[in-house]
Write a protein that holds these residues in place. Structure first.
Motif, PDB file in Angstrom:
ATOM      1  N   VAL A   1      70.339  35.739  52.767  1.00  9.70           N
ATOM      2  CA  VAL A   1      69.976  34.338  53.063  1.00  9.70           C
ATOM      3  C   VAL A   1      68.549  34.026  53.469  1.00  9.70           C
ATOM      4  CG1 VAL A   1      70.807  32.469  54.634  1.00  9.70           C
ATOM      5  CG2 VAL A   1      72.566  33.854  53.923  1.00  9.70           C
ATOM      6  N   VAL A   2      67.983  34.739  54.437  1.00 10.12           N
ATOM      7  CA  VAL A   2      66.712  34.673  54.886  1.00 10.12           C
ATOM      8  C   VAL A   2      65.822  34.844  53.663  1.00 10.12           C
ATOM      9  CG1 VAL A   2      64.974  35.764  56.320  1.00 10.12           C
ATOM     10  CG2 VAL A   2      67.168  35.794  57.419  1.00 10.12           C
ATOM     11  N   ALA A   3      66.049  35.869  52.768  1.00  4.20           N
ATOM     12  CA  ALA A   3      65.217  35.961  51.708  1.00  4.20           C
ATOM     13  C   ALA A   3      65.287  34.907  50.840  1.00  4.20           C
ATOM     14  CB  ALA A   3      65.413  37.493  51.005  1.00  4.20           C
ATOM     15  N   GLY A   4      66.292  34.373  50.699  1.00  4.89           N
ATOM     16  CA  GLY A   4      66.422  33.130  49.839  1.00  4.89           C
ATOM     17  C   GLY A   4      65.752  31.926  50.340  1.00  4.89           C
ATOM     18  N   LEU A   5      65.906  31.852  51.589  1.00  4.05           N
ATOM     19  CA  LEU A   5      65.148  30.732  52.393  1.00  4.05           C
ATOM     20  C   LEU A   5      63.517  30.945  52.179  1.00  4.05           C
ATOM     21  CD1 LEU A   5      67.099  30.268  55.708  1.00  4.05           C
ATOM     22  CD2 LEU A   5      67.281  28.738  53.516  1.00  4.05           C
ATOM     23  N   VAL A   6      63.216  32.197  52.530  1.00  5.41           N
ATOM     24  CA  VAL A   6      61.588  32.335  52.217  1.00  5.41           C
ATOM     25  C   VAL A   6      61.361  32.049  50.718  1.00  5.41           C
ATOM     26  CG1 VAL A   6      60.002  34.239  52.226  1.00  5.41           C
ATOM     27  CG2 VAL A   6      61.722  34.135  53.972  1.00  5.41           C
ATOM     28  N   THR A   7      62.250  32.293  49.999  1.00  8.66           N
ATOM     29  CA  THR A   7      61.878  32.347  48.366  1.00  8.66           C
ATOM     30  C   THR A   7      61.843  30.858  48.206  1.00  8.66           C
ATOM     31  OG1 THR A   7      62.883  34.120  47.715  1.00  8.66           O
ATOM     32  CG2 THR A   7      62.340  32.654  46.166  1.00  8.66           C
ATOM     33  N   LEU A   8      62.833  30.050  48.813  1.00 16.67           N
ATOM     34  CA  LEU A   8      62.705  28.796  48.537  1.00 16.67           C
ATOM     35  C   LEU A   8      61.591  27.812  49.234  1.00 16.67           C
ATOM     36  CD1 LEU A   8      64.386  26.117  47.701  1.00 16.67           C
ATOM     37  CD2 LEU A   8      65.694  26.095  49.753  1.00 16.67           C
ATOM     38  N   ASN A   9      61.254  28.285  50.399  1.00 17.67           N
ATOM     39  CA  ASN A   9      59.989  27.617  51.033  1.00 17.67           C
ATOM     40  C   ASN A   9      58.971  28.160  50.316  1.00 17.67           C
ATOM     41  OD1 ASN A   9      59.132  26.552  53.656  1.00 17.67           O
ATOM     42  ND2 ASN A   9      57.976  28.479  53.864  1.00 17.67           N
ATOM     43  N   SER A  10      58.586  29.318  49.684  1.00 13.42           N
ATOM     44  CA  SER A  10      57.461  29.650  49.083  1.00 13.42           C
ATOM     45  C   SER A  10      57.415  28.814  47.662  1.00 13.42           C
ATOM     46  CB  SER A  10      57.498  31.150  48.619  1.00 13.42           C
ATOM     47  OG  SER A  10      57.641  31.771  49.713  1.00 13.42           O
ATOM     48  N   LEU A  11      58.690  28.587  47.293  1.00 15.62           N
ATOM     49  CA  LEU A  11      58.560  27.737  45.902  1.00 15.62           C
ATOM     50  C   LEU A  11      58.381  26.258  46.185  1.00 15.62           C
ATOM     51  CD1 LEU A  11      61.586  29.103  43.983  1.00 15.62           C
ATOM     52  CD2 LEU A  11      59.164  29.344  43.511  1.00 15.62           C
TER      53      LEU A  11
ATOM     54  N   SER B   1      56.510  25.253  48.844  1.00 12.75           N
ATOM     55  CA  SER B   1      55.140  25.118  49.374  1.00 12.75           C
ATOM     56  C   SER B   1      54.206  25.421  47.899  1.00 12.75           C
ATOM     57  CB  SER B   1      54.876  26.329  50.241  1.00 12.75           C
ATOM     58  OG  SER B   1      55.507  26.168  51.369  1.00 12.75           O
ATOM     59  N   ALA B   2      54.758  26.008  47.141  1.00  8.48           N
ATOM     60  CA  ALA B   2      53.809  26.345  45.753  1.00  8.48           C
ATOM     61  C   ALA B   2      53.735  24.696  45.062  1.00  8.48           C
ATOM     62  CB  ALA B   2      54.222  27.351  45.143  1.00  8.48           C
ATOM     63  N   ARG B   3      55.100  24.183  44.989  1.00  8.43           N
ATOM     64  CA  ARG B   3      55.150  22.825  44.208  1.00  8.43           C
ATOM     65  C   ARG B   3      54.517  21.783  44.820  1.00  8.43           C
ATOM     66  NH1 ARG B   3      60.165  22.650  44.567  1.00  8.43           N
ATOM     67  NH2 ARG B   3      60.595  23.820  42.598  1.00  8.43           N
ATOM     68  N   ALA B   4      54.525  21.821  46.219  1.00  8.61           N
ATOM     69  CA  ALA B   4      53.678  20.841  47.122  1.00  8.61           C
ATOM     70  C   ALA B   4      52.307  20.974  46.778  1.00  8.61           C
ATOM     71  CB  ALA B   4      54.023  21.041  48.466  1.00  8.61           C
TER      72      ALA B   4
END
Length: 218
Positions: free
Chosen positions: A167-177, A179-182
């Motif tokens: 779950v943490v890895a998924g949240l980190v990945t989602l946050n990275s994506l 941030s990258a989109r932003a």
């Protein structure tokens, strides 16, 4: 004993000799019984325990039963019961006796009344051994279940930790994506603003001399 070499010695077994040197009649009978049972296999001894329980009453009286009756009570086949009875007969523990009135099948009984005591003691010892074996089995089973419960708890903890990590890895990945989109959107907006600013600047420069060009730029 060589009586010819000792003609003056009495030929009868003295009571003092029986008691002091041989341990008494009960001990002699008990030792004879133990030796007879030692000739049986483990399975036969277990079956003999059930057979003896039917040949002796709780008060120590003898009971005569047929082979078929003993086999049924001991939950053994007639041939297996016969083999046990024959082995015990050979060692003078049991003997065949007359059939019951109106019956034709011979019955079995203890060879001597004095065997009732050792048989009852042996039966109690077999019960004690069985209970001790069952207690050990229960303790081993409880220990096995405790070990299984411990392993299951460790597995659940490990699974929970892995799930949290996923779950943490998924949240980190989602946050990275996100941030990258932003960052991409921000860069595009800045690029469009720069282009618009450039065009506006150029249009202002052409406005006085070439208004038609300025309009195209805008």
């Amino acid at each position: 004993q060589n009586w010819a070499a000792h003609p003056d010695e009495p030929r009868e077994l003295r009571r003092s000799t029986l008691e002091e040197q041989l341990g008494g009649a009960e001990k002699i009978v008990a030792e004879h019984f133990d030796r007879a049972l030692a000739d049986l296999s483990i399975e036969q001894r277990e079956a003999a325990t059930k057979i003896f329980s039917d040949l002796v009453t709780p008060s120590g009286a003898k009971v005569a039963l047929t082979t078929a009756d003993l086999a049924l009570k001991a939950d053994e086949s007639v041939p297996a019961t016969t083999a046990i009875l024959k082995a015990l007969e050979k060692n003078r523990i049991v003997r065949e006796t007359d059939p019951a009135p109106g019956r034709h099948e011979a019955r079995w009984e203890l060879f001597h009344d004095r065997l009732a005591g050792p048989i009852q003691d042996w039966g109690k010892e077999q019960v004690r051994i069985r209970l001790a074996r069952e207690a050990r089995h229960s303790a081993q089973e409880a220990k096995r279940r405790q070990k299984q419960a411990l392993l299951l708890r460790r597995l659940l903890i490990t699974t929970g930790v892995l799930l949290i990590l996923v779950v943490v890895a998924g949240l980190v990945t989602l946050n990275s994506l996100t941030s990258a989109r932003a960052a991409r959107d921000r860069a595009n907006r800045e690029k469009r603003a720069a282009v618009y600013f450039d065009l506006t600047t150029r249009a202002n420069a052409q406005l006085s001399n070439r208004p038609d060009v300025a309009l195209l730029l805008l």
